[in-house]
Each structure stands twice: as structure tokens, then as C-alpha cells.
Design a protein around this motif. Structure first.
Motif, PDB file in Angstrom:
ATOM      1  N   PHE A 156      39.250  33.244  36.121  1.00 54.81           N
ATOM      2  CA  PHE A 156      38.093  33.928  36.691  1.00 54.81           C
ATOM      3  C   PHE A 156      38.197  33.887  38.211  1.00 54.81           C
ATOM      4  CE2 PHE A 156      36.895  32.470  32.542  1.00 54.81           C
ATOM      5  CZ  PHE A 156      36.120  33.498  32.016  1.00 54.81           C
ATOM      6  N   LEU A 157      37.684  34.930  38.860  1.00 57.84           N
ATOM      7  CA  LEU A 157      37.722  34.949  40.316  1.00 57.84           C
ATOM      8  C   LEU A 157      36.665  34.011  40.906  1.00 57.84           C
ATOM      9  CD1 LEU A 157      38.290  38.778  40.807  1.00 57.84           C
ATOM     10  CD2 LEU A 157      39.953  36.939  41.126  1.00 57.84           C
ATOM     11  N   ASP A 158      35.588  33.764  40.156  1.00 59.04           N
ATOM     12  CA  ASP A 158      34.555  32.838  40.599  1.00 59.04           C
ATOM     13  C   ASP A 158      34.805  31.454  40.020  1.00 59.04           C
ATOM     14  OD1 ASP A 158      33.054  34.679  42.067  1.00 59.04           O
ATOM     15  OD2 ASP A 158      31.968  35.342  40.283  1.00 59.04           O
ATOM     16  N   LEU A 159      34.477  30.422  40.809  1.00 62.32           N
ATOM     17  CA  LEU A 159      34.486  29.059  40.313  1.00 62.32           C
ATOM     18  C   LEU A 159      33.208  28.788  39.531  1.00 62.32           C
ATOM     19  CD1 LEU A 159      35.813  27.265  43.517  1.00 62.32           C
ATOM     20  CD2 LEU A 159      36.991  27.336  41.304  1.00 62.32           C
ATOM     21  N   PRO A 160      33.203  27.794  38.633  1.00 64.27           N
ATOM     22  CA  PRO A 160      31.966  27.442  37.924  1.00 64.27           C
ATOM     23  C   PRO A 160      30.856  27.035  38.895  1.00 64.27           C
ATOM     24  CG  PRO A 160      33.869  26.421  36.865  1.00 64.27           C
ATOM     25  CD  PRO A 160      34.359  27.003  38.159  1.00 64.27           C
ATOM     26  N   LEU A 161      29.619  27.040  38.407  1.00 64.96           N
ATOM     27  CA  LEU A 161      28.456  26.761  39.236  1.00 64.96           C
ATOM     28  C   LEU A 161      28.528  25.412  39.935  1.00 64.96           C
ATOM     29  CD1 LEU A 161      25.708  28.112  36.803  1.00 64.96           C
ATOM     30  CD2 LEU A 161      26.265  29.069  39.049  1.00 64.96           C
ATOM     31  N   MET A 162      29.076  24.403  39.284  1.00 62.04           N
ATOM     32  CA  MET A 162      29.128  23.068  39.880  1.00 62.04           C
ATOM     33  C   MET A 162      29.947  23.077  41.167  1.00 62.04           C
ATOM     34  SD  MET A 162      27.698  20.221  38.891  1.00 62.04           S
ATOM     35  CE  MET A 162      27.765  18.432  39.056  1.00 62.04           C
TER      36      MET A 162
ATOM     37  N   GLU B  82      21.829  29.652  34.917  1.00 62.08           N
ATOM     38  CA  GLU B  82      22.816  30.001  33.898  1.00 62.08           C
ATOM     39  C   GLU B  82      23.606  31.215  34.377  1.00 62.08           C
ATOM     40  OE1 GLU B  82      21.448  29.270  29.487  1.00 62.08           O
ATOM     41  OE2 GLU B  82      19.790  30.159  30.610  1.00 62.08           O
ATOM     42  N   ARG B  83      24.855  31.262  33.973  1.00 58.40           N
ATOM     43  CA  ARG B  83      25.703  32.399  34.341  1.00 58.40           C
ATOM     44  C   ARG B  83      26.629  32.742  33.181  1.00 58.40           C
ATOM     45  NH1 ARG B  83      29.374  31.357  39.387  1.00 58.40           N
ATOM     46  NH2 ARG B  83      27.455  31.774  40.564  1.00 58.40           N
ATOM     47  N   ILE B  84      26.807  34.031  32.938  1.00 58.82           N
ATOM     48  CA  ILE B  84      27.795  34.492  31.962  1.00 58.82           C
ATOM     49  C   ILE B  84      28.811  35.355  32.711  1.00 58.82           C
ATOM     50  CG2 ILE B  84      26.354  34.364  29.899  1.00 58.82           C
ATOM     51  CD1 ILE B  84      25.711  37.323  30.267  1.00 58.82           C
ATOM     52  N   SER B  85      30.075  35.216  32.329  1.00 60.62           N
ATOM     53  CA  SER B  85      31.148  35.915  33.043  1.00 60.62           C
ATOM     54  C   SER B  85      32.168  36.458  32.062  1.00 60.62           C
ATOM     55  CB  SER B  85      31.851  34.964  34.022  1.00 60.62           C
ATOM     56  OG  SER B  85      30.940  34.341  34.899  1.00 60.62           O
ATOM     57  N   GLY B  86      32.783  37.540  32.452  1.00 62.49           N
ATOM     58  CA  GLY B  86      33.899  38.094  31.713  1.00 62.49           C
ATOM     59  C   GLY B  86      35.023  38.435  32.670  1.00 62.49           C
ATOM     60  N   ALA B  87      36.261  38.407  32.196  1.00 61.01           N
ATOM     61  CA  ALA B  87      37.403  38.670  33.072  1.00 61.01           C
ATOM     62  C   ALA B  87      38.521  39.347  32.300  1.00 61.01           C
ATOM     63  CB  ALA B  87      37.908  37.371  33.699  1.00 61.01           C
ATOM     64  N   PHE B  88      39.308  40.124  33.047  1.00 59.59           N
ATOM     65  CA  PHE B  88      40.525  40.747  32.516  1.00 59.59           C
ATOM     66  C   PHE B  88      41.608  40.593  33.572  1.00 59.59           C
ATOM     67  CE2 PHE B  88      43.355  44.454  32.655  1.00 59.59           C
ATOM     68  CZ  PHE B  88      43.954  44.353  31.405  1.00 59.59           C
ATOM     69  N   GLY B  89      42.808  40.297  33.130  1.00 55.45           N
ATOM     70  CA  GLY B  89      43.925  40.172  34.055  1.00 55.45           C
ATOM     71  C   GLY B  89      45.182  40.773  33.499  1.00 55.45           C
TER      72      GLY B  89
ATOM     73  N   SER C 287      36.683  40.699  37.328  1.00 57.61           N
ATOM     74  CA  SER C 287      35.703  39.846  36.659  1.00 57.61           C
ATOM     75  C   SER C 287      34.302  40.337  36.960  1.00 57.61           C
ATOM     76  CB  SER C 287      35.860  38.388  37.086  1.00 57.61           C
ATOM     77  OG  SER C 287      35.513  38.220  38.447  1.00 57.61           O
ATOM     78  N   PHE C 288      33.415  40.087  36.010  1.00 55.81           N
ATOM     79  CA  PHE C 288      32.010  40.453  36.137  1.00 55.81           C
ATOM     80  C   PHE C 288      31.178  39.244  35.753  1.00 55.81           C
ATOM     81  CE2 PHE C 288      28.004  41.663  34.207  1.00 55.81           C
ATOM     82  CZ  PHE C 288      27.472  42.533  35.145  1.00 55.81           C
ATOM     83  N   SER C 289      30.115  38.998  36.489  1.00 53.31           N
ATOM     84  CA  SER C 289      29.210  37.902  36.134  1.00 53.31           C
ATOM     85  C   SER C 289      27.780  38.298  36.419  1.00 53.31           C
ATOM     86  CB  SER C 289      29.569  36.623  36.903  1.00 53.31           C
ATOM     87  OG  SER C 289      29.239  36.746  38.270  1.00 53.31           O
ATOM     88  N   ASP C 290      26.872  37.713  35.674  1.00 56.83           N
ATOM     89  CA  ASP C 290      25.450  37.848  35.949  1.00 56.83           C
ATOM     90  C   ASP C 290      24.811  36.496  35.674  1.00 56.83           C
ATOM     91  OD1 ASP C 290      23.119  39.012  36.765  1.00 56.83           O
ATOM     92  OD2 ASP C 290      22.726  40.073  34.880  1.00 56.83           O
TER      93      ASP C 290
ATOM     94  N   VAL D 226      40.662  42.164  42.096  1.00 53.57           N
ATOM     95  CA  VAL D 226      41.570  41.624  43.115  1.00 53.57           C
ATOM     96  C   VAL D 226      43.013  41.794  42.668  1.00 53.57           C
ATOM     97  CG1 VAL D 226      42.369  39.545  44.308  1.00 53.57           C
ATOM     98  CG2 VAL D 226      39.916  39.967  44.061  1.00 53.57           C
ATOM     99  N   ILE D 227      43.861  42.212  43.581  1.00 47.27           N
ATOM    100  CA  ILE D 227      45.311  42.161  43.391  1.00 47.27           C
ATOM    101  C   ILE D 227      45.843  41.032  44.264  1.00 47.27           C
ATOM    102  CG2 ILE D 227      47.506  43.353  43.724  1.00 47.27           C
ATOM    103  CD1 ILE D 227      46.094  45.965  43.169  1.00 47.27           C
ATOM    104  N   SER D 228      46.515  40.072  43.635  1.00 46.03           N
ATOM    105  CA  SER D 228      47.063  38.920  44.335  1.00 46.03           C
ATOM    106  C   SER D 228      48.574  38.975  44.270  1.00 46.03           C
ATOM    107  CB  SER D 228      46.584  37.613  43.698  1.00 46.03           C
ATOM    108  OG  SER D 228      45.168  37.521  43.738  1.00 46.03           O
ATOM    109  N   ALA D 229      49.202  38.782  45.418  1.00 40.36           N
ATOM    110  CA  ALA D 229      50.656  38.785  45.485  1.00 40.36           C
ATOM    111  C   ALA D 229      51.134  37.490  46.123  1.00 40.36           C
ATOM    112  CB  ALA D 229      51.155  39.970  46.290  1.00 40.36           C
ATOM    113  N   PHE D 230      52.088  36.834  45.483  1.00 36.41           N
ATOM    114  CA  PHE D 230      52.666  35.593  46.003  1.00 36.41           C
ATOM    115  C   PHE D 230      54.054  35.916  46.555  1.00 36.41           C
ATOM    116  CE2 PHE D 230      54.818  31.509  45.803  1.00 36.41           C
ATOM    117  CZ  PHE D 230      53.834  30.648  46.279  1.00 36.41           C
TER     118      PHE D 230
END
Length: 398
Positions: A133-139, A357-364, A376-379, A393-397
Motif C-alpha cells: 500500500f502507498l499509505d502506512l497504517p494509522l499507527m 477506522e480506515r479501509i484501503s485497496g491497492a493494485f500493483g 491505492s484508494f482509502s477512505d 505512483v510509478i516507482s523506479a529503482f
């Protein structure tokens, strides 16, 4: 002072011709598209409100340096620029810079300088390219009503901006780096690993050091009973307060470094076939003064103390479709719970922050050996799309 210690450390280590001769450089580059709800803010869903409208950006660029000094010592550093807090790229700064000694006869190393905090499952997944996921957990990403200058502060984060104002703290600093010395010991090969560190501050703080006698212990032990399972335990305890003009009045009668954070957690990873499940629970307890109604609460000449706690839980499920090699889909449920506390000035209990509370979905999809596309999408609470976020996001290493 942020980054100055790391920069000086880098200059000193790079002063030898041997190091320059063996210096290895690589990095990553990220380009993204973001859209978010009207009540978005960096301290709630990581999107500054001024940048909530659909836009392209460069969320982060990193340059990594690695240099072996001899067969036992090596140096590594990370030069980073990002859009944290402001929505615009910051000036480059060193967020990692350390020297490590490795025992040539056993799986043991000691690191000194600025390094990744060992606490929590997601701390060493601070690069966008390393995350599901592009977002880190709430903690790790949601700012609570705790300030390292004021303590319990019911209006933390309601005004101002991260990097320029006091907006409270995340339970574990989202940048994941800390300063001190750490031991990394593989007690049993491929089975039990211990990471333990003495650091300048507790995991919640992003300070490299303060002008107080702050100190903390941070640790994580990993147990791998089989190739499918991984179990982790986190524990830390230490001070996080900093002396500023806001609290300087109480410096002589209240040792500000006495205010500490206790953190304990458990994480589990299970992977089999095309599936991976990660679950984590983290408990944070804060011993803090109270800053209510624009001033510190006092009894006589001493600050009133609060004992506050919160619990973060999340579960991630990831599936890699066999019919589309290099891709994944994932879902996450995330909750941050604030436990009621005793009110030190009034009878009864205190609700010191609101549960989230948060729900998230992601595709890569892996576009190439070193390039990956993620969206990723979250609400999150109140689930009316006012704090949704959409990121691609496109990430290149390299």
C-alpha cells in the motif's frame, strides 16, 4: 538541526580515499497522481489540504550510498527529498547516515548513527517501492493528540502544518529513522533475529536529539518457525519531550525528560502460494502533562500528569494472480482505538481522542525489473469520502 548530524557524519566518513574508491550509489525516483477529499490533511490522511485536488507530483526521490571500509566495517547513507507536510519537494537532507561493524565469524552487527527504527513491522518498509500500500497504517501515519512540546493537547493538528507548526505526533514516526546505536543479532540462523537499539528519543519522535537528557530503548525480535510463518514482537520505552520556549517555565520544577512513551506490539506474516496475510497490533502508553485551553494544567508549581493509551490494529491481505504475472491486488482494514483514561483533575474518565477506522485497496504491477506501478484508494471515518485518498505512483529503482 534536522539532518546536520547526519551530514557532518557523512563528511567525516567520506574523508578517506579508500572510501571514495569503493563508493556505490543507487536510488529511486517516484512520480505520482493524487486526489483526496475536502477534509484531507497531512495529519489525518497524509494529503495536505491545499493539494487535495487531482494533480501530478514527485512524492519522493532517494539517493543511497554504500561504502565498505574493510572486511568488517561499512558506511551507508540516504539522501532524501519528499513532499511530506507541505505538498512540495523539500530540500535534500540526510535521513540515514551510519557506520556498521559486522562480526566476520558470526551473524552479528553493530550500527551507530542514524538508522531505521527496529520497532514495528512496517518501519523498514519506508520506501514506496517496498510497500504493498502507498499509505502506512494509522499507527504510523495518523497524528494523535500528543505533542512533544505540550503533552496531551486536545487541539493538536487542528491548525498549522507539519514541518512548520506543532501538530502532535504519530505513535511511531512515519519516517522510520532514529539516531543512536543498534545491535542486529541472528541468534539462530534463518529462525530467530534480535534488533535492539539505544536511541536519543522514543519511536514517536522525529527528533535526532534534544537539549534534554532524553534516551530510549527500542527492539524487535523476529521468529520464523517455518517458511510460511513469521512472528514479530516489538517493545520500546523512552522519553520524547523536547525543551522549547512553550514549556521552559517548568524546566526547573519538572524534569521534562520524565515524560515517556511505552510501546509494545506483535506482528504476524503468513504467506503461502499466491496469498500473503500481514496482521499487526501495537499498544502505545503515554505519560504526559496536559495543555488544555491554551495553557498547561498545574497543581501548585507542578504540571498535572496524564496516563493515556491507544491501540492500533491492521490486517492486510494480498493476492498475486497467477494469470497476470508481476501483479497483485490487496485490501487492508485499519483501526486506531483510544482508550478512556482517568481524568486527573475531575472524577470520571477522559475521552482523549476519537477512534479512527480506515479501509484501503491497492493494485500493483511490475513494469520491469526495477520499475513498479501501484495505485491505492482509502477512505476513513466518517466514511463520507471527505477524507478519501486516491494515489497512483510509478516507482523506479536505479
Amino acid at each position: 538541526m534536522k539532518g546536520k548530524i547526519a551530514a557532518v557524519f557523512l563528511v567525516l566518513v567520506c574523508s578517506t580515499s579508500t572510501l571514495f574508491a569503493q563508493l556505490e550509489l543507487n536510488g529511486d525516483f517516484n512520480i505520482g497522481f493524487t486526489s483526496a477529499g475536502e477534509q484531507s490533511s497531512f495529519v489525518t490522511n497524509f494529503v495536505p489540504n491545499d493539494f487535495r485536488y487531482a494533480h501530478f507530483s514527485i512524492p519522493q526521490i532517494n539517493l543511497f550510498a554504500f561504502a565498505p571500509i574493510n572486511n568488517q566495517f561499512f558506511f551507508q547513507a540516504r539522501l532524501q527529498t519528499d513532499t511530506w507536510g507541505t505538498g512540495e519537494l523539500s530540500l535534500p537532507r540526510f535521513t540515514l547516515a551510519n557506520i556498521t561493524w559486522e562480526n566476520p565469524n558470526r551473524p552479528l552487527s553493530v550500527t551507530a548513527g542514524q538508522f531505521i527504527t527496529p520497532v514495528g513491522f512496517y518501519s523498514d518498509r519506508n520506501l514506496l517501492i517496498d510497500r504493498t500500500f502507498l499509505d502506512l497504517p494509522l499507527m504510523y501515519s495518523y497524528f494523535v493528540n500528543i505533542s512533544d512540546q505540550r503533552g496531551f493537547w486536545p487541539t493538536a493538528g487542528n491548525q498549522g502544518a507539519y514541518t512548520t507548526n506543532d501538530v502532535g505526533l504519530t505513535s511511531i514516526y512515519f519516517g522510520s529513522y532514529t539516531t543512536g546505536a543498534m545491535i542486529d543479532w541472528e541468534i539462530e540462523e534463518d529462525k530467530i533475529r534480535l534488533e535492539a537499539a539505544l536511541t536519543a528519543v522514543a519511536p514517536a519522535s522525529d527528533r535526532e536529539y534534544t537539549n534534554l537528557a532524553n534516551a530510549a530503548f527500542q527492539s524487535h525480535i523476529t521468529y520464523i518457525p517455518s517458511i510460511e510463518w513469521q512472528l514479530g514482537l516489538s517493545a520500546s520505552y523512552g522519553s520524547f519531550f523536547q525543551q522549547t520556549p512553550i514549556n521552559a517555565t517548568f524546566r526547573d520544577v519538572n524534569a521534562l525528560e520524565q515524560y515517556r512513551q511505552l510501546l509494545a506490539g506483535i506482528d504476524v506474516r503468513y504467506a503461502i502460494g499466491y496469498w500473503e496475510i500481514v496482521a499487526e497490533g501495537l499498544f502505545s502508553h503515554w505519560n504526559v502533562p496536559g495543555f488544555v485551553g491554551g495553557s498547561f494544567q498545574v497543581e501548585g508549581d507542578r504540571l498535572v500528569e496524564y496516563q493515556l493509551s491507544n491501540i492500533g490494529t491492521n490486517i492486510d491481505i494480498r493476492f498475486e494472480p497467477p494469470f497476470l504475472t508481476g501483479s497483485f491486488i490487496a485490501a487492508r482494514y485499519d483501526r486506531l482505538t483510544f482508550l478512556d483514561a482517568d481524568d486527573p483533575l475531575n472524577s470520571g474518565t477522559l475521552e482523549w481522542d476519537e477512534d479512527v477506522e480506515r479501509i484501503s485497496g491497492a493494485f500493483g504491477y511490475k513494469l520491469g525489473r526495477n520499475t513498479e506501478f501501484k495505485l491505492s484508494f482509502s477512505d476513513q471515518t466518517p466514511f463520507d469520502t471527505s477524507r478519501y485518498s486516491f494515489q497512483a505512483v510509478i516507482s523506479a529503482f536505479f
